[in-house]
Motif scaffolding. Structure first.
Motif, PDB file in Angstrom:
ATOM      1  N   ALA A 235       0.840  -1.212   0.000  1.00 61.00           N
ATOM      2  CA  ALA A 235       0.000   0.000   0.000  1.00 61.00           C
ATOM      3  C   ALA A 235       0.868   1.253   0.000  1.00 61.00           C
ATOM      4  N   ILE A 236       1.932   1.253   0.791  1.00 60.14           N
ATOM      5  CA  ILE A 236       2.850   2.400   0.829  1.00 60.14           C
ATOM      6  C   ILE A 236       3.498   2.591  -0.532  1.00 60.14           C
ATOM      7  N   ALA A 237       3.957   1.480  -1.134  1.00 57.66           N
ATOM      8  CA  ALA A 237       4.600   1.555  -2.449  1.00 57.66           C
ATOM      9  C   ALA A 237       3.610   2.011  -3.513  1.00 57.66           C
ATOM     10  N   ARG A 238       2.374   1.512  -3.457  1.00 58.91           N
ATOM     11  CA  ARG A 238       1.339   1.918  -4.418  1.00 58.91           C
ATOM     12  C   ARG A 238       1.074   3.417  -4.307  1.00 58.91           C
ATOM     13  N   ASP A 239       0.997   3.918  -3.069  1.00 58.18           N
ATOM     14  CA  ASP A 239       0.770   5.345  -2.837  1.00 58.18           C
ATOM     15  C   ASP A 239       1.943   6.170  -3.378  1.00 58.18           C
ATOM     16  N   ALA A 240       3.162   5.703  -3.144  1.00 57.30           N
ATOM     17  CA  ALA A 240       4.345   6.411  -3.638  1.00 57.30           C
ATOM     18  C   ALA A 240       4.359   6.441  -5.166  1.00 57.30           C
ATOM     19  N   ARG A 241       3.969   5.345  -5.795  1.00 57.39           N
ATOM     20  CA  ARG A 241       3.911   5.296  -7.261  1.00 57.39           C
ATOM     21  C   ARG A 241       2.851   6.263  -7.781  1.00 57.39           C
TER      22      ARG A 241
ATOM     23  N   ALA B  87       9.375   2.914  -9.556  1.00 55.18           N
ATOM     24  CA  ALA B  87       9.254   1.634  -8.850  1.00 55.18           C
ATOM     25  C   ALA B  87      10.460   1.427  -7.942  1.00 55.18           C
ATOM     26  N   GLU B  88      11.626   1.809  -8.415  1.00 51.49           N
ATOM     27  CA  GLU B  88      12.849   1.680  -7.612  1.00 51.49           C
ATOM     28  C   GLU B  88      12.733   2.509  -6.332  1.00 51.49           C
ATOM     29  N   GLN B  89      12.286   3.750  -6.464  1.00 52.54           N
ATOM     30  CA  GLN B  89      12.144   4.626  -5.293  1.00 52.54           C
ATOM     31  C   GLN B  89      11.080   4.101  -4.327  1.00 52.54           C
ATOM     32  N   ALA B  90       9.960   3.656  -4.872  1.00 50.78           N
ATOM     33  CA  ALA B  90       8.888   3.123  -4.021  1.00 50.78           C
ATOM     34  C   ALA B  90       9.353   1.874  -3.276  1.00 50.78           C
ATOM     35  N   ALA B  91      10.103   1.020  -3.963  1.00 50.59           N
ATOM     36  CA  ALA B  91      10.607  -0.207  -3.332  1.00 50.59           C
ATOM     37  C   ALA B  91      11.583   0.143  -2.205  1.00 50.59           C
ATOM     38  N   ARG B  92      12.489   1.072  -2.465  1.00 49.87           N
ATOM     39  CA  ARG B  92      13.470   1.473  -1.450  1.00 49.87           C
ATOM     40  C   ARG B  92      12.778   2.110  -0.240  1.00 49.87           C
ATOM     41  N   LEU B  93      11.684   2.783  -0.484  1.00 50.07           N
ATOM     42  CA  LEU B  93      10.928   3.420   0.592  1.00 50.07           C
ATOM     43  C   LEU B  93      10.478   2.405   1.645  1.00 50.07           C
ATOM     44  N   VAL B  94      10.161   1.197   1.214  1.00 47.09           N
ATOM     45  CA  VAL B  94       9.699   0.155   2.145  1.00 47.09           C
ATOM     46  C   VAL B  94      10.788  -0.877   2.448  1.00 47.09           C
ATOM     47  N   GLY B  95      12.014  -0.615   1.957  1.00 52.19           N
ATOM     48  CA  GLY B  95      13.131  -1.509   2.276  1.00 52.19           C
ATOM     49  C   GLY B  95      13.255  -2.720   1.379  1.00 52.19           C
TER      50      GLY B  95
END
Length: 152
Positions: A108-114, A120-128
């Motif tokens: 959900a956090i990654a989806r919101d960031a996208r 996708a790289e930034q969203a993935a890094r955001l959640v580790g």
């Protein structure tokens, strides 16, 4: 070992602590000693006192290499028995299981960031996660959603 074999020249002497250090199995040890001897390289073992140049030395070499291989096989058997006993007593091997709730929250956090324009790289890094891990979890979530939709 490869660097050693490339380095030695005729007339050199290879000195090892124990003859079984020349290979991982009886075949490896014997092949290595024979290869070195064919190149005119002598082999000396410090603790075994084996001289492959003599008949008795070659006999000892064969016997010690066989014993070393036997010892390694015993170790493998013991390790495998230990692993089997640990599994029977409930020990889990590998990565610990991940809580599906945590995965859903991170998705959900990654989806919101996208949705806010992050890659996708930034969203993935955001959640580790790595990008590949993000995609793997997204794919698994879609498959679960599709399966749930079919059951309805």
């Amino acid at each position: 070992m490869k660097r050693l074999l490339d380095y030695v020249e005729e007339g050199d002497t290879v000195v090892v602590w124990r003859i079984d250090r020349l290979g991982r199995s009886l075949i490896d040890v014997l092949n290595t000693v024979n290869l070195l001897r064919e190149q005119g390289v002598k082999v000396r073992s410090l603790s075994d006192g084996i001289d492959p140049e003599t008949t008795s030395g070659r006999l000892m070499l064969g016997m010690l290499a066989t014993l070393a291989e036997y010892e390694r096989e015993l170790i493998v058997e013991r390790v495998n028995a230990g692993i089997a006993a640990a599994k029977q007593s409930g020990t889990r091997f590998g990565r610990p299981p991940v809580d599906p709730v945590v995965i859903a929250e991170k998705l959900a956090i990654a989806r919101d960031a996208r949705a806010k324009g992050r890659t996708a790289e930034q969203a993935a890094r955001l959640v580790g996660w790595s990008r590949a891990t993000l995609y793997r979890h997204q794919h698994a979530a879609r498959a679960r959603d599709d399966l749930a939709a079919e059951k309805v």
